[in-house]
Scaffold this active site. Sequence first.
Site, PDB file in Angstrom:
ATOM      1  NE  ARG A  64      -3.454   5.434  -1.870  1.00  0.00           N
ATOM      2  CZ  ARG A  64      -3.938   4.264  -2.285  1.00  0.00           C
ATOM      3  NH1 ARG A  64      -5.161   4.189  -2.759  1.00  0.00           N
ATOM      4  NH2 ARG A  64      -3.224   3.166  -2.224  1.00  0.00           N
ATOM      5  CD  GLU A 101       0.248 -10.335  -0.894  1.00  0.00           C
ATOM      6  OE1 GLU A 101      -0.301  -9.218  -0.957  1.00  0.00           O
ATOM      7  OE2 GLU A 101       0.172 -11.094   0.085  1.00  0.00           O
TER       8      GLU A 101
HETATM    9  P1  AMP Z   1       4.598  -1.859  -2.503  1.00  0.00           P
HETATM   10  O1  AMP Z   1       4.863  -2.001  -3.980  1.00  0.00           O
HETATM   11  O2  AMP Z   1       4.456  -3.189  -1.800  1.00  0.00           O
HETATM   12  O3  AMP Z   1       5.608  -0.962  -1.825  1.00  0.00           O
HETATM   13  O4  AMP Z   1       3.157  -1.189  -2.353  1.00  0.00           O
HETATM   14  C1  AMP Z   1       3.017   0.181  -2.479  1.00  0.00           C
HETATM   15  C2  AMP Z   1       1.796   0.561  -3.256  1.00  0.00           C
HETATM   16  O5  AMP Z   1       0.653  -0.156  -2.841  1.00  0.00           O
HETATM   17  C3  AMP Z   1       1.481   2.015  -3.021  1.00  0.00           C
HETATM   18  O6  AMP Z   1       1.040   2.602  -4.253  1.00  0.00           O
HETATM   19  C4  AMP Z   1       0.415   2.018  -1.954  1.00  0.00           C
HETATM   20  O7  AMP Z   1      -0.550   3.011  -2.191  1.00  0.00           O
HETATM   21  C5  AMP Z   1      -0.204   0.623  -2.033  1.00  0.00           C
HETATM   22  N1  AMP Z   1      -0.274  -0.050  -0.704  1.00  0.00           N
HETATM   23  C6  AMP Z   1       0.421  -1.162  -0.332  1.00  0.00           C
HETATM   24  N2  AMP Z   1       0.121  -1.543   0.923  1.00  0.00           N
HETATM   25  C7  AMP Z   1      -0.791  -0.652   1.380  1.00  0.00           C
HETATM   26  C8  AMP Z   1      -1.487  -0.479   2.640  1.00  0.00           C
HETATM   27  N3  AMP Z   1      -1.295  -1.305   3.681  1.00  0.00           N
HETATM   28  N4  AMP Z   1      -2.324   0.585   2.765  1.00  0.00           N
HETATM   29  C9  AMP Z   1      -2.511   1.429   1.713  1.00  0.00           C
HETATM   30  N5  AMP Z   1      -1.902   1.329   0.527  1.00  0.00           N
HETATM   31  C10 AMP Z   1      -1.045   0.304   0.338  1.00  0.00           C
END
Ligand code: AMP
Length: 181
Positions: A64, A101
């Site tokens: 995205r 995760e």
């Molecule tokens: P993080 O590495 O935990 O900051 O996760 C960010 C990445 O995961 C981004 O590329 C987001 O598009 C996706 N992502 C994580 N959580 C969500 C969520 N609740 N809704 C949509 N996309 C998410």
Amino acid sequence: MHESLTQELNKAIRAIKDYPKPGIVFRDISTLLQDARAFRRSVDALVHPYIGIGLDQIAGIEARGFILGGAIAHQLTSGFVPIRKKGKLPGEKVSIAYSLEYGVDEMEMHRDAVRPGDKVLLVDDLIATGGTAEAAVKLLKEMGADVIAACFVIDLPDLGGRSKIEALGVPVRTLIEFDGD
Ligand code: AMP
């Protein structure tokens, strides 16, 4: 009546419960992208602080971040650099492992995508734990880029991603916050 950007984003971003697994609320920007006005306003708001500062490259995180990053690059007359999941780029690459995760994954960038000293803006749709953006910032810095800022449409502040990126000396800009994950 004039609608604030926050109001418009609140309406345009769809929440899908229990996707991709139970307990997660997925913040779906596909509804924002298909809303011409909300898409335009979001890109304008993300671009605004960086007009006229001569950014060399916009780095977008798959997938995205490509859509938003491409639009931002066009508007700022900057180049665009894709940061991709492992195995997708054809040329000589640099890669970095990062934690998900469960387990680890790797992201990659072309070795010649940025030059030392290039001013780069990192873009993705959402920051949650910040693990993905942190890895991307490290990859860009390893190549000598000057990461001016990281910007996202959505922040999930409960998950603490912002401070992880700011700890690397990179300012974070987001357009809207949602509680929880
Ligand atoms: P993080 O590495 O935990 O900051 O996760 C960010 C990445 O995961 C981004 O590329 C987001 O598009 C996706 N992502 C994580 N959580 C969500 C969520 N609740 N809704 C949509 N996309 C998410």
